[in-house]
Design an enzyme around this catalytic site. Structure first.
Site, mmCIF file in Angstrom:
data_model
loop_
_atom_site.group_PDB
_atom_site.id
_atom_site.type_symbol
_atom_site.label_atom_id
_atom_site.label_comp_id
_atom_site.label_asym_id
_atom_site.label_seq_id
_atom_site.Cartn_x
_atom_site.Cartn_y
_atom_site.Cartn_z
ATOM 1 N N GLU A 459 0.771 -1.252 0.000
ATOM 2 C CA GLU A 459 0.000 0.000 0.000
ATOM 3 C C GLU A 459 0.800 1.299 0.000
ATOM 4 O OE1 GLU A 459 -2.907 -0.396 3.169
ATOM 5 O OE2 GLU A 459 -4.216 -1.589 1.902
HETATM 6 C C1 BMA Z 1 -4.948 -3.277 5.030
HETATM 7 C C2 BMA Z 1 -3.612 -3.806 5.464
HETATM 8 C C3 BMA Z 1 -3.200 -3.415 6.837
HETATM 9 C C4 BMA Z 1 -4.334 -3.143 7.758
HETATM 10 C C5 BMA Z 1 -5.656 -3.533 7.188
HETATM 11 C C6 BMA Z 1 -6.815 -3.165 8.052
HETATM 12 O O1 BMA Z 1 -4.931 -2.391 4.021
HETATM 13 O O2 BMA Z 1 -2.637 -3.643 4.518
HETATM 14 O O3 BMA Z 1 -2.320 -2.360 6.799
HETATM 15 O O4 BMA Z 1 -4.106 -3.754 8.950
HETATM 16 O O5 BMA Z 1 -5.796 -2.914 5.975
HETATM 17 O O6 BMA Z 1 -6.993 -1.786 8.169
#
Ligand code: BMA
Length: 748
Positions: A459
């Site tokens: 991300e």
């Molecule tokens: C996603 C993951 C984590 C996170 C999750 C929940 O995008 O990549 O970074 O824990 O969301 O918010």
């Protein structure tokens, strides 16, 4: 032989554990008699290696279990201290007589100096790398003193933060919980990101010798690395290039490298070589006719061959390396089509729909995760009909056992490099450190058939374009934005793909997840997607039915663990409401997440009567929501070719998106997943006044059977019945039955 046996016995006495690698090269693990202390205090306590400062403090009853109630808060001082570990060891004469004696640390967390008999031999600054030193000339005839000094990662990195005119974003770093206000230091350390806190995890910044310490002794030559490069694989033939890296301490005229099965009886290839002093690269092509291929779970046997590589000098084997190798061709097909660009796995020439979950570490304190726990975690994926896990970038490059089990059970691994939800000061020494880390880990893991792709980070690109970071920096000072963007490009679009190309040439590299095109936010027609609008943006669960992607690599919905687990961190019934202080400490999504659970629960069901029912209904809600998504993604095959929900496991007992809690208790979602991931799925959905019944098949051969539909009134009486004979083509999703809802319900 007698001498060897005697030395084995001696090692067991002195050192605890030993393995003889061959007649000549020997290695053993230094695991007994370790002690530790806080650097500025005098008292030593018994320690465990591998281990962490926190677990050693717990065992010595200096701190209490940080997972219990609010205890995490009371241990935030630990990461601001330096710590020292020490042990002594003696080596028997026949080892001392070896020409080379090396010490090898498989993992030091993180900033550490290692001293042998008072002399510094290693300076470490990356938890993800291995560290070795030649110690022959530094050994004492009797007892040797080994000391490891750990510098507080907070004290080491604070000056780096203070020296900058701007801050590097790290959205999950809970610096304020560590008494550091807004000083997010995680981006400076090559240390697991989740140690600094995450939205499902506590902030527990560990130190310690987290992987085994070994001593290796050898003469003349040893195997440094064997790479089984699978150049061409088909059902007819596998062409494998075996590349051995051999270190010799002198020129050796008459050496041989041999590749055989485990017994050594079936020789696959052997080559006479001259070894030069230093590093030698030896390549032996082998060809296997009609190989038994490695298949992912559900598609066939994940067959593994036992290969043994040997170095033979003067007809004597001087080093061997045994490995289990699965023969397969695995590709990610990312190419333009009428919709955009595809993203799917092709295993042995066949498209495979990826079914699975995102995987995070199994604990805050990694060394205490047992092999049995690893097996349970992987088997739970296998038994839920998964074929893929994504090792997410905020954790660790997992232990060998993790990949061994994925190989064994046919779980494909989407492997992130360890960068997540942050921007990093990736230049100079830090970039070089990252590069070395990437090389070491690609080389360590590339022989595993389960490795399906390498991915630059989690991300970070999305955060740059979609979370307002680019704009924020541009507003602050366009120069900062330019600098950080250039660092990001260098890291994920230049350095990492080069490392993969050079060290694992057949493997697919993906710059970030989610990703579509360079310099843009990800979209739903190309590449992969993280879909979080249901949950984070409060959109209705039915939205899962219409949102599309070529590959959903994340989506999720939270639930609390069941009462038996809650009782282990909140035993007092007065804390049994989700807003209590103790429950909130184990809900790192905060009031926002609790609010989401409550509002979805009220809109889908009704207000549960008590706490225990709340936990239960929350799990049903989560399972039902994720089942909706899983089925929608599978119905959309072949447009969509993958679904990995967030998340498979937990690092501690907590409210989170996991389908299995920290104690491996299955939440409702895990049972829903097992059904929704069956190789033949019957999935009904109502669309424009019609009930459409899809049958989705992941099989690679056609199936046939009958599809029966029964409409039952609320009084239990059968209102309507249909039966069709269906032929289900391989790898397909089709509507097998379509009936108007009015007709179906006969006007009721
Ligand atoms: C996603 C993951 C984590 C996170 C999750 C929940 O995008 O990549 O970074 O824990 O969301 O918010």
């Amino acid at each position: 032989m007698q001498i060897i046996l005697r030395s084995i016995f001696l090692f067991f006495l002195v050192l605890g554990s030993l393995s003889v690698m061959s007649q000549e090269a020997v290695s053993f693990v230094l695991k007994s008699d370790w002690k530790f202390r806080q650097a500025r205090l005098e008292n030593w306590y018994p320690a465990e290696v591998p281990g962490t400062v926190h677990t050693d403090l717990m065992k010595n009853r200096i701190i209490e279990d940080p997972y219990f109630k609010l205890n995490e808060r009371a241990v935030q001082w630990v990461d601001k201290e330096d710590w020292i570990y020490k042990t002594t060891f003696s080596l028997p004469q026949d080892i001392l007589q070896k020409k080379h004696i090396e010490i090898h640390f498989k993992g030091l967390d993180t900033y550490a100096d290692v001293f042998l008999n008072g002399e510094k031999i290693i300076s470490a600054d990356n938890m993800f790398r291995e560290w070795s030193a030649e110690i022959k000339s530094k050994l004492a005839p009797g007892e040797n003193k080994l000391k490891v000094y750990f510098y507080s990662p907070i004290k080491m990195d604070l000056p780096k933060w203070e020296a900058l005119p701007f801050q590097y974003e790290a959205s999950n770093d809970q610096s304020e919980n560590g008494g550091l206000f807004n000083k997010k230091l995680s981006v400076f350390a090559r240390k697991a990101g989740y140690h600094y806190g995450w939205d499902w995890g506590p902030r527990l910044v560990t130190s310690g010798i987290w992987r085994p310490v070994e001593i290796k002794a050898w003469d003349d030559a040893r195997i440094e690395n064997i790479f089984y490069q699978q150049k061409n694989v088909s059902v007819k033939k596998a062409d494998i290039s075996v590349i051995g890296e051999i270190i010799a301490d002198k020129n050796i005229e008459d050496a041989r490298m041999m590749i055989s099965d485990k017994t050594g009886k079936k020789v696959l290839a052997t080559k006479k070589v001259k070894l030069a002093k230093g590093l030698n690269k030896i390549e032996i092509p082998i060809s296997i006719s009609n190989p038994k291929l490695w298949w992912s779970n559900g598609l066939g046997e994940p067959h593994l061959y036992d290969f043994k590589a040997e170095i033979i000098v003067d007809s004597k084997t001087i080093d061997t390396k045994e490995e289990k190798i699965g023969i397969r061709s695995i590709k990610v097909i990312h190419k333009p089509d009428e919709h955009g660009k595809s993203f799917y796995i092709e295993l042995n020439g066949k498209p495979v729909f990826a079914k699975g979950a995102n995987y995070i570490p199994n604990d805050m304190f990694l060394p205490r995760v047992s092999n049995a726990k690893y097996e349970k975690v992987i088997l739970d994926a296998v038994n839920a009909n998964m074929n893929m896990l994504r090792v997410w970038g905020g954790g660790i490059y997992e232990n060998d056992i993790f990949y061994d089990l994925c190989d064994k059970y046919g779980i494909m691994v989407w492997q992130d490099f360890m960068f997540a939800c942050s921007v990093y000061p990736a230049e100079g020494a830090l970039l070089e450190n990252m590069r070395k880390e990437a090389i070491e880990n690609v080389r360590r893991l590339r022989n595993h058939p389960s490795i399906a792709l390498w991915c630059g980070n989690n991300e970070n690109n999305e955060a740059w374009f979609g979370w307002g970071w680019k704009k924020k920096y541009e507003k602050q000072n366009p120069k900062y934005a330019e600098l950080i963007w250039n660092q990001l490009v260098e890291q994920y679009h230049v350095m990492l793909p080069k490392v993969v190309k050079e060290n694992d040439p057949e493997a697919f590299y993906w710059p970030t997840s989610p990703f579509s095109e360079f310099g843009q936010l990800s979209n739903d027609s190309s590449g992969d997607r993280h879909y979080w609008r249901v949950w984070h943006n409060k959109e209705p669960i039915e939205k899962y039915n219409i949102e599309r992607s070529r590959f959903f690599s994340e989506y999720g919905f939270q639930s609390f663990p069941e009462l038996a687990t809650v009782k282990l961190y909140a035993p007092d019934p007065k804390d049994w409401n989700i807003h209590s202080e103790v429950m909130m400490a184990h809900q790192r999504g905060g009031a926002h997440a609790n609010g989401l659970i409550e509002s979805y629960l009220l809109s889908e069901y009704r207000k549960p009567k008590d706490f225990e029912s709340f936990l239960y209904m929350n799990q049903v809600l989560q399972g039902d929501a994720i089942k909706t998504a899983m089925e929608a993604h599978r119905r959309d095959m072949p447009y969509c070719m993958g679904t990995l929900y967030w998340q498979h496991n937990d690092v501690w007992p907590v409210a989170s998106w996991s389908a299995r809690d920290y104690y491996d208790r299955w939440k409702a979602q895990q049972y829903f997943a097992k059904e929704a991931y069956r190789d033949i799925l019957v999935s009904p959905i109502e669309k424009e006044g019609k009930l459409l019944v899809y049958i989705v098949s992941d099989r690679h051969s056609k199936a046939s059977g009958s599809l029966e539909l029964t409409v039952i009134g609320l009084d239990g009486k059968i209102m309507n019945q249909y039966k069709v004979v269906s032929v289900v083509p391989e790898n397909s999703s089709n509507v097998q039955l379509s009936i108007g809802v009015d007709e179906l319900l006969k006007g009721s």
